[in-house]
Enzyme design. Structure first.
Site, PDB file in Angstrom:
ATOM      1  N   TYR A 289      19.070  71.182  57.358  1.00 36.42           N
ATOM      2  CA  TYR A 289      18.026  70.227  57.000  1.00 36.42           C
ATOM      3  C   TYR A 289      16.667  70.910  57.066  1.00 36.42           C
ATOM      4  O   TYR A 289      16.240  71.380  58.130  1.00 36.42           O
ATOM      5  CB  TYR A 289      18.081  69.041  57.956  1.00 36.42           C
ATOM      6  CG  TYR A 289      17.382  67.802  57.458  1.00 36.42           C
ATOM      7  CD1 TYR A 289      18.092  66.811  56.795  1.00 36.42           C
ATOM      8  CD2 TYR A 289      16.031  67.602  57.674  1.00 36.42           C
ATOM      9  CE1 TYR A 289      17.466  65.649  56.351  1.00 36.42           C
ATOM     10  CE2 TYR A 289      15.398  66.452  57.238  1.00 36.42           C
ATOM     11  CZ  TYR A 289      16.122  65.480  56.576  1.00 36.42           C
ATOM     12  OH  TYR A 289      15.498  64.342  56.142  1.00 36.42           O
ATOM     13  N   TYR A 333      14.386  66.184  47.937  1.00 33.59           N
ATOM     14  CA  TYR A 333      14.363  65.566  49.257  1.00 33.59           C
ATOM     15  C   TYR A 333      15.104  64.242  49.156  1.00 33.59           C
ATOM     16  O   TYR A 333      14.554  63.239  48.694  1.00 33.59           O
ATOM     17  CB  TYR A 333      12.917  65.348  49.718  1.00 33.59           C
ATOM     18  CG  TYR A 333      12.801  64.626  51.038  1.00 33.59           C
ATOM     19  CD1 TYR A 333      13.267  65.206  52.213  1.00 33.59           C
ATOM     20  CD2 TYR A 333      12.219  63.362  51.122  1.00 33.59           C
ATOM     21  CE1 TYR A 333      13.154  64.557  53.430  1.00 33.59           C
ATOM     22  CE2 TYR A 333      12.102  62.703  52.335  1.00 33.59           C
ATOM     23  CZ  TYR A 333      12.575  63.303  53.481  1.00 33.59           C
ATOM     24  OH  TYR A 333      12.466  62.660  54.683  1.00 33.59           O
TER      25      TYR A 333
END
Length: 380
Positions: A289, A333
């Site tokens: 991430y 994203y």
């Protein structure tokens, strides 16, 4: 977790800055694409999992896609930290026999609608708001400002300079440049360009911060036995875990432990290694991430791929392929859900940046918050 559940389908919308559609429409498109990828019909789905932050309720997505009765539905909290946990929830439901086929999804207009990077907005009193109140008077009101506190401490502890973070940004954009689905397709980045980008919250520059995206991503989880009868090779959920550290807050835990690490990620790492029986040397690709570049380095260190302060060198060396889709810095994203899809592609052998022989992929969710992780593997 015993490896008896698998991801059988993945689907996504285009990744844009202005979708021109509702978030429900994005969710429905992603779900239909994932079902088509798996070779399942909407009527085969009896479970759904998403994020607490998603604006498209399970029953609304079910109506929009033709899904019928639901026997299981669940939501996971803590923003991007929920990504891998949605798959864990689905796998638990399948393993327990309370659902046969579960769709995990996330869809938002994060660029053209609510922009999370804008920071704290007026909200009703809550326990979470009280925690934020300790930092807000000092100007800590955006995710970048919260991450900057950890980044500054990390650099100080290991005698590093901000340019070390550039290796994450450059690597992500290199992969994104070769990924037709990525927003930054065809647009690689150099270390000099990273170092020349403007400050957002020192020591973080613009190119240390993930982009904002409109789009949707969905995944289909079912039993390994059933997945073997479907359209695509099954991708086994070899291990799944959630983790929250002692005294955990949401990106503002400046008063517990050491700011140079990610204790919640450490919780996930220990459980994934324990449950899978694997170790860092067994992992072929890491999908980490990357809402902010420093957290990628810290995650590599928490998982034991390298020693403390050595993450930048590992990324620069290319010894471990990291974020082969371009990550949230380069592809999109989507609160980490697109990273899970990339892990599936790597195991299937269909990634735009395919790593030869990739059979085991680590995936992580948001860091600095209660988080989650997965190890996905080939079924052969």
């Amino acid at each position: 977790m015993t490896a008896v559940a698998a991801i059988a389908g993945i689907g996504a919308t285009a990744f844009t800055k202005d979708s021109g559609r509702s978030e429900l429409a994005l969710a429905a498109e992603a779900v239909r694409a994932a079902l088509a990828d798996a070779g399942l019909a909407p009527g085969d789905v009896d479970g759904m999992v998403t994020f607490t932050m998603d604006t498209s309720p399970e029953i609304a997505v079910a109506r929009a896609t033709g899904i019928g009765e639901l026997a299981f539905f669940s939501r996971v909290h803590y923003g991007g930290g929920a990504a891998c946990a949605t798959v864990q929830q689905a796998a638990l439901a399948v393993t327990a026999g309370v659902a046969d086929a579960v769709v995990c999804y996330r869809a938002f207009n994060e660029r053209s609608g609510r922009r999370f990077g804008a920071g704290v907005r007026r909200r009703e009193p809550s326990a979470e708001g009280v925690a934020l109140g300790w930092g807000m008077p000092f100007g800590l009101i955006t995710p970048a400002s919260w991450a900057a506190m950890h980044a500054r401490r990390y650099l100080h502890m290991y005698g590093l300079i901000p340019e070390v973070f550039g290796h994450v940004a450059v690597t992500g954009r290199r992969y994104a440049a070769r990924n037709p689905a990525a927003y930054f397709h065809g647009r690689p980045l150099t270390l000099a360009e990273h170092a020349a980008s403007r400050w957002i919250a020192e020591p973080l520059r613009l190119l240390d911060c993930c982009q904002e995206t409109d789009g949707g991503q969905a995944l289909v989880v079912t039993s390994l036995e059933r997945a073997r009868t479907l359209r695509r090779p099954p991708v086994v959920i070899a291990a799944a875990a959630q983790g929250a550290a002692r005294g955990q807050e949401q990106m503002t835990g400046f008063y517990e432990g050491d700011l140079g690490g990610l204790p919640e990620t450490g919780v996930v790492a220990r459980r994934l290694w324990r449950d899978s029986g694997l170790c860092p040397a067994d992992i072929d690709v890491a999908v980490l991430y990357d809402h902010f570049t420093p957290y990628v380095l810290m995650q590599l260190e928490e998982f034991g791929f390298c020693g403390p302060g050595e993450g930048g060198g590992l990324v620069a060396s290319g010894a471990l392929p990291v974020n082969t889709h371009g990550g949230q810095l380069g592809e999109a994203y989507l609160h980490g859900m697109n990273g899970i899809a990339e892990a599936v592609r790597q195991v299937r052998g269909t990634s735009a940046n395919q790593v030869p022989g990739a059979g085991r992929v680590l995936v992580t969710a948001g860091s600095g918050v209660p988080t989650s992780g997965l190890i996905l593997a080939a079924s052969g």
